[in-house]
Design a protein around this motif. Sequence first.
Motif, PDB file in Angstrom:
ATOM      1  N   THR A   1       0.830  -1.201   0.000  1.00  0.00           N
ATOM      2  CA  THR A   1       0.000   0.000   0.000  1.00  0.00           C
ATOM      3  C   THR A   1       0.865   1.251   0.000  1.00  0.00           C
ATOM      4  N   LYS A   2       1.926   1.246   0.768  1.00  0.00           N
ATOM      5  CA  LYS A   2       2.819   2.410   0.835  1.00  0.00           C
ATOM      6  C   LYS A   2       3.387   2.754  -0.531  1.00  0.00           C
ATOM      7  N   ALA A   3       3.615   1.739  -1.372  1.00  0.00           N
ATOM      8  CA  ALA A   3       4.254   1.962  -2.673  1.00  0.00           C
ATOM      9  C   ALA A   3       3.283   2.431  -3.752  1.00  0.00           C
ATOM     10  N   LEU A   4       1.991   2.443  -3.468  1.00  0.00           N
ATOM     11  CA  LEU A   4       1.017   2.800  -4.500  1.00  0.00           C
ATOM     12  C   LEU A   4       1.148   4.260  -4.909  1.00  0.00           C
ATOM     13  N   PRO A   5       1.060   4.548  -6.220  1.00  0.00           N
ATOM     14  CA  PRO A   5       1.116   5.937  -6.678  1.00  0.00           C
ATOM     15  C   PRO A   5      -0.055   6.745  -6.131  1.00  0.00           C
ATOM     16  N   ALA A   6       0.198   8.017  -5.859  1.00  0.00           N
ATOM     17  CA  ALA A   6      -0.845   8.942  -5.416  1.00  0.00           C
ATOM     18  C   ALA A   6      -0.588  10.285  -6.077  1.00  0.00           C
ATOM     19  N   TYR A   7      -1.641  11.046  -6.287  1.00  0.00           N
ATOM     20  CA  TYR A   7      -1.545  12.331  -6.985  1.00  0.00           C
ATOM     21  C   TYR A   7      -2.262  13.369  -6.127  1.00  0.00           C
ATOM     22  N   LYS A   8      -1.488  14.322  -5.644  1.00  0.00           N
ATOM     23  CA  LYS A   8      -2.000  15.299  -4.684  1.00  0.00           C
ATOM     24  C   LYS A   8      -2.113  16.675  -5.344  1.00  0.00           C
ATOM     25  N   ILE A   9      -3.268  17.298  -5.151  1.00  0.00           N
ATOM     26  CA  ILE A   9      -3.497  18.657  -5.634  1.00  0.00           C
ATOM     27  C   ILE A   9      -3.831  19.524  -4.424  1.00  0.00           C
ATOM     28  N   THR A  10      -3.007  20.511  -4.151  1.00  0.00           N
ATOM     29  CA  THR A  10      -3.290  21.465  -3.082  1.00  0.00           C
ATOM     30  C   THR A  10      -3.937  22.694  -3.700  1.00  0.00           C
ATOM     31  N   ILE A  11      -5.073  23.082  -3.149  1.00  0.00           N
ATOM     32  CA  ILE A  11      -5.870  24.175  -3.714  1.00  0.00           C
ATOM     33  C   ILE A  11      -5.918  25.322  -2.709  1.00  0.00           C
ATOM     34  N   VAL A  12      -5.583  26.511  -3.177  1.00  0.00           N
ATOM     35  CA  VAL A  12      -5.633  27.722  -2.354  1.00  0.00           C
ATOM     36  C   VAL A  12      -6.352  28.797  -3.145  1.00  0.00           C
ATOM     37  N   ILE A  13      -7.210  29.550  -2.474  1.00  0.00           N
ATOM     38  CA  ILE A  13      -7.900  30.668  -3.098  1.00  0.00           C
ATOM     39  C   ILE A  13      -7.499  31.936  -2.365  1.00  0.00           C
ATOM     40  N   ASP A  14      -7.011  32.922  -3.088  1.00  0.00           N
ATOM     41  CA  ASP A  14      -6.608  34.187  -2.474  1.00  0.00           C
ATOM     42  C   ASP A  14      -7.766  34.768  -1.666  1.00  0.00           C
ATOM     43  N   GLY A  15      -7.470  35.154  -0.428  1.00  0.00           N
ATOM     44  CA  GLY A  15      -8.480  35.788   0.399  1.00  0.00           C
ATOM     45  C   GLY A  15      -9.407  34.825   1.114  1.00  0.00           C
ATOM     46  N   ASN A  16      -9.251  33.521   0.873  1.00  0.00           N
ATOM     47  CA  ASN A  16     -10.095  32.531   1.547  1.00  0.00           C
ATOM     48  C   ASN A  16      -9.364  31.973   2.761  1.00  0.00           C
ATOM     49  N   ASP A  17     -10.100  31.720   3.827  1.00  0.00           N
ATOM     50  CA  ASP A  17      -9.505  31.241   5.072  1.00  0.00           C
ATOM     51  C   ASP A  17      -9.054  29.792   4.991  1.00  0.00           C
ATOM     52  N   PHE A  18      -9.473  29.073   3.928  1.00  0.00           N
ATOM     53  CA  PHE A  18      -9.251  27.638   3.873  1.00  0.00           C
ATOM     54  C   PHE A  18      -8.340  27.242   2.710  1.00  0.00           C
ATOM     55  N   ALA A  19      -7.700  26.096   2.868  1.00  0.00           N
ATOM     56  CA  ALA A  19      -6.987  25.428   1.785  1.00  0.00           C
ATOM     57  C   ALA A  19      -7.512  23.997   1.723  1.00  0.00           C
TER      58      ALA A  19
END
Length: 369
Positions: A304-322
């Motif tokens: 399981t550790k070796a499985l490929p993963a694809y991460k997208i980090t999303i940020v919006i200017d002026g928004n309190d959340f990511a």
Amino acid sequence: MRERFKKLRVFTCILLILALAACGKKDSDNKDNTASQNDTSSNTVNGTELAIGDFKLTIDGSFSQTSGKYDGDDTKYFGKNGGRTSLIVNIPIENHASHEATIAFLCENISAGYEVAVSDISQEKIDDDHYYLAWKGKKDGKNLNCALYQIFTQGSQLSLYELDEEASAEDIRAELTAMAQTVEYTGKAFIEKDNYYISNEDFKIKVNEGFESPQLQEASSIDPSSDTIVIDSNLISITYKNADTFNRGDSYFKINVLKDQDSDIAEIAREKGKPKDEDNANLHKDFTETTLGELWPNITDEATKALPAYKITIVIDGNDFAADSIYFNINGRNYAIGVLYPKDDETAHQALADQFYNVEFIYSRTPAN
């Protein structure tokens, strides 16, 4: 995930600011709203019986139903004295913060909207589920006596606001308290559990103390051998339970079975991870190709550790959340994980992301004999 990004955190403040403008305009002056308002209220001897969300209550007979910008299933307006007195009944947007954190958030919005310091807002805890806030504020050059009666019950909330140019704080409290005492919860009984399992046909998740799953309320059955809550949904979300800040109360970990089970997971992720939407310069995406083991180094299964993963980090200017969106394939199935967290709160980010350690993948292409 996009729906949560769109949420206006200043909704309560806007609601209060627009209240006075709504008063003095009766139903007959706004025919477009008449049908929907008549569906949720009816006149009684003592006033107007209002059904809103999972609640019903009686509005004092001195008030008449008015209209306002946010009229809808979750917000109703009433007024009297030629528009000098305003009453708003509101079902707040769902949040998993503690009562105290919610009250603190409301006070911050009141302070911003009514030129009053948070320290000058009277805050009273009537009991575990009822709070009363009172303040003297100013809006559009008018001095106002204002109050909020906040009710928490069965996992839901009801807010009663009264704003008045002339009435005393004592009179406002008497009116709000009398109306609050008529409130009845009409929804389904709220299920409460701690340290439980929740599952669908794809995965089983341990929900630890301090966290909860909204899908607990959607239980289709219970596996008596393990006290596991079984649901029909392809998605399971984990949130804080009674979070100590309002922003943490809006945060979540979600894991979902993708509708697209035919495309390669890498292709799906790369399409989702395009740098930014052409029509939204404030939205930023950071795409990373990684492995499940790099994201969660404490995974014990080496395959399981070796499985490929694809991460997208999303940020919006002026928004309190990511937000993090993580795509991967395990046991021949395409999955996505979403983690929404306060942008500068790494503790919450890590705590929510670590819910992955509690996921057990149980899907099998071959039915068990």
